[in-house]
Design a protein around this motif. Structure first.
Motif, PDB file in Angstrom:
ATOM      1  N   UNK A   1       2.921   8.105 -16.148  1.00 15.84           N
ATOM      2  CA  UNK A   1       3.527  10.314 -16.814  1.00 15.84           C
ATOM      3  C   UNK A   1       4.772  10.178 -15.760  1.00 15.84           C
ATOM      4  N   UNK A   2       5.416  11.017 -15.968  1.00 17.74           N
ATOM      5  CA  UNK A   2       6.192  11.468 -15.039  1.00 17.74           C
ATOM      6  C   UNK A   2       5.339  12.889 -14.688  1.00 17.74           C
ATOM      7  N   UNK A   3       6.350  14.123 -14.458  1.00 17.56           N
ATOM      8  CA  UNK A   3       5.849  14.957 -13.975  1.00 17.56           C
ATOM      9  C   UNK A   3       5.552  15.860 -15.617  1.00 17.56           C
ATOM     10  N   UNK A   4       6.998  15.651 -16.453  1.00 13.42           N
ATOM     11  CA  UNK A   4       6.976  16.139 -17.518  1.00 13.42           C
ATOM     12  C   UNK A   4       6.023  16.226 -18.426  1.00 13.42           C
TER      13      UNK A   4
ATOM     14  N   UNK B   1       0.779  -1.577   0.176  1.00 13.17           N
ATOM     15  CA  UNK B   1       0.057   0.184  -0.259  1.00 13.17           C
ATOM     16  C   UNK B   1       0.925   1.377   0.005  1.00 13.17           C
ATOM     17  N   UNK B   2       2.070   1.367   0.363  1.00 18.33           N
ATOM     18  CA  UNK B   2       2.975   2.667   0.583  1.00 18.33           C
ATOM     19  C   UNK B   2       3.157   2.628  -0.563  1.00 18.33           C
ATOM     20  N   UNK B   3       3.667   1.715  -1.228  1.00 15.32           N
ATOM     21  CA  UNK B   3       4.660   1.698  -2.632  1.00 15.32           C
ATOM     22  C   UNK B   3       3.393   2.290  -3.677  1.00 15.32           C
ATOM     23  N   UNK B   4       2.172   1.808  -3.490  1.00 14.01           N
ATOM     24  CA  UNK B   4       1.313   2.043  -4.139  1.00 14.01           C
ATOM     25  C   UNK B   4       1.126   3.874  -4.012  1.00 14.01           C
ATOM     26  N   UNK B   5       1.076   4.213  -2.916  1.00 16.28           N
ATOM     27  CA  UNK B   5       0.650   5.357  -3.106  1.00 16.28           C
ATOM     28  C   UNK B   5       2.405   6.427  -2.912  1.00 16.28           C
ATOM     29  N   UNK B   6       3.174   6.385  -2.345  1.00 13.24           N
ATOM     30  CA  UNK B   6       4.698   6.652  -2.495  1.00 13.24           C
ATOM     31  C   UNK B   6       4.850   7.134  -4.733  1.00 13.24           C
ATOM     32  N   UNK B   7       4.261   5.734  -5.339  1.00 10.51           N
ATOM     33  CA  UNK B   7       4.699   5.734  -6.932  1.00 10.51           C
ATOM     34  C   UNK B   7       3.062   6.123  -7.527  1.00 10.51           C
ATOM     35  N   UNK B   8       2.297   6.995  -6.708  1.00  7.99           N
ATOM     36  CA  UNK B   8       1.445   7.677  -7.388  1.00  7.99           C
ATOM     37  C   UNK B   8       1.404   8.264  -8.650  1.00  7.99           C
ATOM     38  N   UNK B   9       1.142   8.463 -10.094  1.00  5.65           N
ATOM     39  CA  UNK B   9       1.601   9.489 -11.173  1.00  5.65           C
ATOM     40  C   UNK B   9       1.045  10.645 -10.881  1.00  5.65           C
TER      41      UNK B   9
ATOM     42  N   UNK C   1       0.858 -12.854  -5.484  1.00  7.64           N
ATOM     43  CA  UNK C   1       1.375 -11.473  -5.462  1.00  7.64           C
ATOM     44  C   UNK C   1       1.645 -10.581  -6.512  1.00  7.64           C
ATOM     45  N   UNK C   2       2.487 -11.471  -7.091  1.00  9.70           N
ATOM     46  CA  UNK C   2       2.774 -11.228  -8.692  1.00  9.70           C
ATOM     47  C   UNK C   2       2.012 -10.719  -9.894  1.00  9.70           C
ATOM     48  N   UNK C   3       1.184 -11.753  -9.352  1.00 12.67           N
ATOM     49  CA  UNK C   3      -0.447 -11.166 -10.540  1.00 12.67           C
ATOM     50  C   UNK C   3      -1.134  -9.441  -9.904  1.00 12.67           C
ATOM     51  N   UNK C   4      -0.934  -9.652  -8.684  1.00 14.75           N
ATOM     52  CA  UNK C   4      -1.798  -8.158  -7.953  1.00 14.75           C
ATOM     53  C   UNK C   4      -0.547  -7.305  -8.459  1.00 14.75           C
ATOM     54  N   UNK C   5       0.934  -6.872  -8.399  1.00 11.41           N
ATOM     55  CA  UNK C   5       1.801  -6.012  -8.363  1.00 11.41           C
ATOM     56  C   UNK C   5       1.352  -6.001  -9.886  1.00 11.41           C
ATOM     57  N   UNK C   6       1.974  -6.859 -10.817  1.00  9.34           N
ATOM     58  CA  UNK C   6       1.565  -7.011 -12.432  1.00  9.34           C
ATOM     59  C   UNK C   6       0.635  -5.744 -13.131  1.00  9.34           C
ATOM     60  N   UNK C   7      -0.839  -6.109 -12.185  1.00  6.62           N
ATOM     61  CA  UNK C   7      -1.644  -5.166 -12.379  1.00  6.62           C
ATOM     62  C   UNK C   7      -1.678  -4.354 -12.409  1.00  6.62           C
ATOM     63  N   UNK C   8      -1.104  -3.770 -11.139  1.00  8.90           N
ATOM     64  CA  UNK C   8      -1.307  -2.177 -10.554  1.00  8.90           C
ATOM     65  C   UNK C   8       0.151  -1.462 -10.679  1.00  8.90           C
ATOM     66  N   UNK C   9       0.955  -2.452 -10.076  1.00  8.05           N
ATOM     67  CA  UNK C   9       1.956  -1.727  -9.924  1.00  8.05           C
ATOM     68  C   UNK C   9       3.194  -1.900 -11.047  1.00  8.05           C
ATOM     69  N   UNK C  10       3.353  -2.745 -11.901  1.00 10.46           N
ATOM     70  CA  UNK C  10       3.982  -2.942 -12.613  1.00 10.46           C
ATOM     71  C   UNK C  10       3.516  -2.215 -14.697  1.00 10.46           C
ATOM     72  N   UNK C  11       3.765  -1.248 -14.756  1.00 10.17           N
ATOM     73  CA  UNK C  11       2.974  -0.382 -15.416  1.00 10.17           C
ATOM     74  C   UNK C  11       4.384   1.047 -15.705  1.00 10.17           C
ATOM     75  N   UNK C  12       3.378   1.342 -16.844  1.00  6.83           N
ATOM     76  CA  UNK C  12       4.459   2.866 -16.961  1.00  6.83           C
ATOM     77  C   UNK C  12       3.103   3.713 -16.613  1.00  6.83           C
TER      78      UNK C  12
END
Length: 409
Positions: free
Chosen positions: A205-208, A19-27, A192-203
């Protein structure tokens, strides 16, 4: 119980880390009202769609942009190569140009029907080369990034297997422990890998990228990615661009079957009443019940006859109106196909093949489907042959069908 509690605490710790990784990497959230038109169309679409399901719309937008810039030349149902506007192409545009050139280059006329654009060599189905080129271009501009790095991904996957492995080590012994550990690594780690692939393992946007992204919007389809369908297709004109045509059904007049059911019902009622009268009476008189029932039956026949006469008069008037208003259909043969079906005969059945030619006359989105002879069918080329047809009455078989000499190359 303490062993299970320890495993539960470890799993809860993994959920907190996830959950912390999900929030900290929110685009970041884009806020522009319009897209940055200086960017290649594919990158504009990628950013507008927030790097989700963007490949096919980006291909279509790129094709549309290159068509406007003169890199392609469309006429009716044909596409050819143009000189272009001289400006350099992006990596994604080079992929589209390479693909269309390969398709058109196989034709001696240096042109090809629009529908074959997705059937050529290369990445016509998945567009992997196009996708990789655009992703590389967007990365080099600093517009997109991986949401989590590869080491973080594998660390979280390993952490997801830690709880069941710990339980197996602490609570079990012997061969059972080894079997549970193997299953934990495979199934728990896989989940767990499937969950990460569906939510975090993706491209994402950056700030730019968020600063350059326009509002999310729909991109119209194009023949470059549309599947081939005998009932629909694509045409192009200089004023309206390309549009999707659909086959217009012939004006067939259909009637309901209720008058026939009246006759059937009256016949059943008369027969049932007559049999009932015969079976329940030793002495019966035809006039007691049979004559009224017979009157009902013949009355139903008379009603059916009146309805039939009305329908015949209606058909005659409709056909007269059709003959008065029908005109020749002249246009490009945008599709040709055959349809084979079984026809019953005295020996059982035999196979019959109809040869269809679809003619688009513009400027709307309606095309006409005609059934022609095999010899005429063989002379028609999709996207090149112009034909002139006179529709028949309530049928796809035309009263006249002629191939015109003027074609486009």
């Amino acid at each position: 119980m303490s062993d299970l509690f320890i495993a539960a605490v470890i799993e809860a710790g993994w959920i907190v880390a996830y959950a912390a990784t999900l929030m900290l990497t929110w685009p970041p959230r884009p806020r522009r009202s319009t897209a940055d038109v200086s960017l290649p169309p594919a990158i504009q679409v990628m950013l507008a769609m927030r790097v989700k399901g963007w490949v096919v719309p980006a291909v279509d937008a790129t094709y549309a942009s290159m068509l406007r810039r003169g890199w392609f030349d469309n006429h009716g149902d044909q596409v050819g190569l143009g000189p272009g506007d001289g400006r350099p192409l992006s990596q994604g545009e080079e992929q589209v140009l390479r693909h269309v050139s390969a398709v058109v280059g196989r034709s001696a006329a240096r042109s090809a029907p629009l529908h074959v654009l997705r059937e050529g060599p290369g990445a016509a189905e998945s567009w992997d080369g196009f996708s990789n080129a655009v992703i590389g271009d967007a990365r080099s501009r600093g517009f997109i990034r991986d949401r989590i790095a590869r080491p973080v991904y594998f660390l979280l996957v390993a952490g997801g297997t830690l709880a069941p492995v710990t339980y197996a080590v602490l609570a079990l012994e012997g061969d059972t422990r080894l079997a549970v550990i193997i299953c934990s690594v495979l199934f728990s780690g896989g989940a767990h890998a499937w969950l990460l692939q569906a939510t975090l393992r993706k491209l994402v946007l950056t700030r730019a990228g968020a600063a350059a992204a326009g509002p999310a919007g729909q991109v119209p389809d194009s023949p470059l990615t549309a599947p081939r369908d005998n009932s629909t297709g694509w045409v192009h004109d200089d004023r309206g661009g390309w549009r999707q045509w659909r086959i217009q059904e012939p004006p067939i007049i259909r009637f309901s079957a209720w008058p026939a059911w009246i006759v059937y019902g009256a016949a059943i009622l008369w027969t049932a009443g007559l049999l009932s009268l015969v079976s329940t009476s030793d002495r019966w008189d035809l006039g007691d019940l049979a004559m009224p029932l017979l009157s009902v039956y013949f009355g139903a026949l008379a009603l059916r006859l009146l309805v039939g006469l009305y329908r015949a008069a209606l058909m005659r008037r409709r056909r007269r109106d059709f003959e008065r208003t029908r005109t020749h259909v002249e246009g490009v043969a945008v599709r040709k196909f055959t349809h084979t079906y079984s026809v019953p005969d005295a020996d059982g059945s035999h196979q019959q093949t109809d040869h269809h030619v679809v003619v688009y006359s513009g400027p709307g989105d309606v095309a006409r489907d005609f059934i022609v002879g095999e010899r005429v069918y063989d002379t028609v080329e999709e996207g090149q042959t112009r034909v002139r047809a006179l529709p028949g009455w309530q049928t796809r078989v035309p009263d006249q069908f002629a191939v015109l000499p003027d074609t486009w190359h």
